[in-house]
Design an enzyme around this catalytic site. Structure first.
Site, mmCIF file in Angstrom:
data_model
loop_
_atom_site.group_PDB
_atom_site.id
_atom_site.type_symbol
_atom_site.label_atom_id
_atom_site.label_comp_id
_atom_site.label_asym_id
_atom_site.label_seq_id
_atom_site.Cartn_x
_atom_site.Cartn_y
_atom_site.Cartn_z
ATOM 1 N N GLU A 94 -1.901 -23.754 50.902
ATOM 2 C CA GLU A 94 -1.601 -22.373 50.507
ATOM 3 C C GLU A 94 -1.564 -21.377 51.663
ATOM 4 O O GLU A 94 -2.192 -20.326 51.601
ATOM 5 C CB GLU A 94 -2.626 -21.884 49.486
ATOM 6 C CG GLU A 94 -2.567 -22.632 48.189
ATOM 7 C CD GLU A 94 -3.587 -22.129 47.187
ATOM 8 O OE1 GLU A 94 -3.195 -21.928 46.028
ATOM 9 O OE2 GLU A 94 -4.754 -21.956 47.539
HETATM 10 C C1 TNX Z 1 -5.434 -24.012 44.167
HETATM 11 S S1 TNX Z 1 -6.301 -26.656 45.486
HETATM 12 C C2 TNX Z 1 -6.118 -23.943 45.358
HETATM 13 C C3 TNX Z 1 -7.441 -23.273 45.419
HETATM 14 C C4 TNX Z 1 -7.796 -22.623 44.102
HETATM 15 C C5 TNX Z 1 -7.413 -23.543 42.964
HETATM 16 C C6 TNX Z 1 -7.818 -23.045 41.607
HETATM 17 C C7 TNX Z 1 -5.736 -25.919 46.576
HETATM 18 C C8 TNX Z 1 -5.281 -26.787 47.621
HETATM 19 N N1 TNX Z 1 -5.688 -24.598 46.504
HETATM 20 O O1 TNX Z 1 -7.477 -22.333 46.463
HETATM 21 O O2 TNX Z 1 -9.149 -22.380 44.098
HETATM 22 O O3 TNX Z 1 -6.023 -23.732 42.992
HETATM 23 O O4 TNX Z 1 -7.552 -23.975 40.617
#
Ligand code: TNX
Length: 499
Positions: free
Chosen positions: A310
């Site tokens: 992300e």
């Molecule tokens: C996605 S899992 C994210 C997290 C969040 C999560 C909540 C991932 C690689 N990134 O930063 O906490 O979703 O479900």
């Protein structure tokens, strides 16, 4: 069928004979190498039955009615289990065990301690309590896992969960034969592990959490104790320092990581994707080198996780540069690398484990990475994210990838969930629980139970040996195990709970 072992063993036969009765006089025998497993069995039996058995070592000859844990170098491994394997984790034969229970005694065999620990988990699930006392039904079990990587990732950054909570989590991992505890130790909201070369990270960035809730962090002694506690239950700890995004806690503690030099403000919200390291700053590469070198020195397990998810604010070139620096720092320590799915875009070296979480992303980089020898760990949010709500009425949790009820967590196969990724590259499955909305141990357990048991079976039991109807019949009797340990759980309407 009365027995209800989860995950389903490779082979289990219920015998017609009478059960083995457990009492204060029951003897528990093992060899020197089996002592830790026998001690764990004594501990869980004492908690479950009230009988405190003493472990006796090297007692020769038959002892009627005894529990015996022994090593057998030549123990055959059940057929099947051609799943991909993660280097550094125990090969399948080391987790295999054979168990025979009849009225005249219990015998558990494995090639080593790890197999005995898996067998002891089965024994714990077989113990029945009635008014008359404790007993174990007459059964024969021959068992080994399908996948080598069977994990749970816990986010201790959004809300902090400390040593006692994580020991309770490890107990659950052991009970369901999971072998990896991945800890998401850093994020925008907090830095949760004290590293000797960067004391300012915890000093300045561990006190907070989402919504202004109290924070916390592991010191070196607590960390070592947790890693030992997990190892004694056959669980490897994989720590994650998430870079180059999800780094506001680092930017709040270390102004030299921020262009302009001003530390950022503490963050208590739940947005993602806004913080980043900067490749052009001189402090950045020193930071990456120091934190991963320290983390490696504190962690006996073979893997370190570099995050990589992300990152919404930088060009791919800078992303690849920063992930590359983190990966190099890890490899310099001799550890193996895990990264989230997005890291597949950086041409990962053979043997790198890439963790899939978002099935909406283009699978092409994953396929290319797997072609290049990367390994794939499956945590698709729609199946494995235990912070998602069970259904629309669930008071806790998120909904960004929909709802995950027990059947969603159970009814899928890591080897085929992304058809373009070859099954031989898939090393296993990892559940994940992010903690934006979870504050307490009760919150955490209520989201893990019962879904963690479903994911455990997805990892341990071969797909052709799994069926939801059979699983739900067995799972229906597990609340007794959870309640014996004071754990909260969610009574999903998909299961006809017993008792
Ligand atoms: C996605 S899992 C994210 C997290 C969040 C999560 C909540 C991932 C690689 N990134 O930063 O906490 O979703 O479900």
């Amino acid at each position: 069928m009365t027995v209800h072992v989860v995950p389903a063993p490779a082979a289990l036969v219920e015998l017609a004979g009478p059960p083995l009765l457990l009492g204060a006089g029951t003897r528990l025998l093992t060899c020197e190498a089996g002592l830790p497993a026998a001690t764990l069995l004594a501990e869980v039996l004492a908690r479950a039955t009230g009988h405190a058995l003493e472990v006796e070592v090297e007692v020769a000859g038959p002892v009627p009615g005894a529990l015996r844990l022994e090593l057998d170098d030549d123990l055959p491994v059940p057929v099947g289990g051609a799943a991909g394997h993660a280097p550094g984790l125990a090969p399948r034969a080391e987790e295999a065990y054979r168990l025979a229970v009849a009225a005249d005694g219990l015998v558990l065999h494995a090639r080593g301690l790890l197999g005995l620990l898996r067998g002891v988990a089965t024994v714990r699930q077989l113990v029945e309590l009635t008014g008359a006392g404790a007993w174990i039904p007459a059964v024969q079990v021959h068992d080994a896992p399908h996948h080598g990587w069977r994990g749970l990732s816990v986010d201790v950054a959004r809300h902090f969960f400390g040593p006692a909570d994580l020991e309770a989590v490890v107990d659950l991992l052991w009970l369901y034969k999971l072998d990896v505890l991945h800890l998401h130790l850093t994020d925008d909201q907090g830095w949760r592990i004290d590293l000797p070369s960067r004391p300012e990270l915890v000093a300045r960035s561990s006190a907070g959490a989402v919504d202004g809730d109290p924070g916390g962090a592991f010191d070196a002694t607590q960390w070592a104790a947790l890693v030992d506690y997990a190892a004694a239950r056959g669980v490897v700890v994989v720590p994650e320092i998430d870079v180059p995004g999800h780094v506001n806690a680092a930017l709040h503690a270390c102004g030299d990581l921020v262009p302009g030099g001003e530390p950022t403000a503490q963050y208590e919200g739940i947005d993602v994707g806004f913080s980043q390291l900067t490749a052009g700053l001189p402090a950045t590469s020193a930071f990456l080198g120091e934190v991963f070198t320290d983390l490696a020195a504190m962690t006996p397990g073979p893997y370190l996780h570099v995050g990589g998810d992300e990152v919404l604010t930088m060009a791919h070139e800078e992303y690849a540069d920063l992930v590359g620096q983190a990966v190099e720092a890890v490899r310099d320590t001799g550890k193996l690398v895990v990264g989230w799915q997005e890291a597949a875009t950086t041409a990962p070296a053979p043997g790198t484990v890439v963790q899939v979480w978002d099935l909406r992303q283009d699978p092409a980089p994953l396929v290319a990475a797997a072609d290049g020898g990367a390994l794939v760990l499956m945590s698709p949010a729609t199946r494995a994210y235990l912070d998602l709500k069970y259904d629309a009425t669930t008071p806790l949790g998120l909904e960004w990838a929909g709802h995950v009820d027990v059947r969603d967590a159970y009814d899928w196969d890591p080897a085929t969930v992304l058809p373009a990724v070859p099954a031989t590259s898939v090393v296993g499955v990892e559940a994940a629980v992010f903690t934006e909305t979870l504050r307490t141990r009760d919150d955490l357990m209520w989201m893990l139970l019962p879904r963690l048991a479903a994911l455990a079976e997805v990892g341990w039991t071969a797909p052709q040996a799994r069926a939801f109807d059979d699983f739900r019949r067995r799972l229906a009797r597990h609340p007794a195990l959870w309640e014996a340990d004071g754990l909260r759980w969610h009574p999903s309407a998909q299961i006809d709970w017993v008792g």
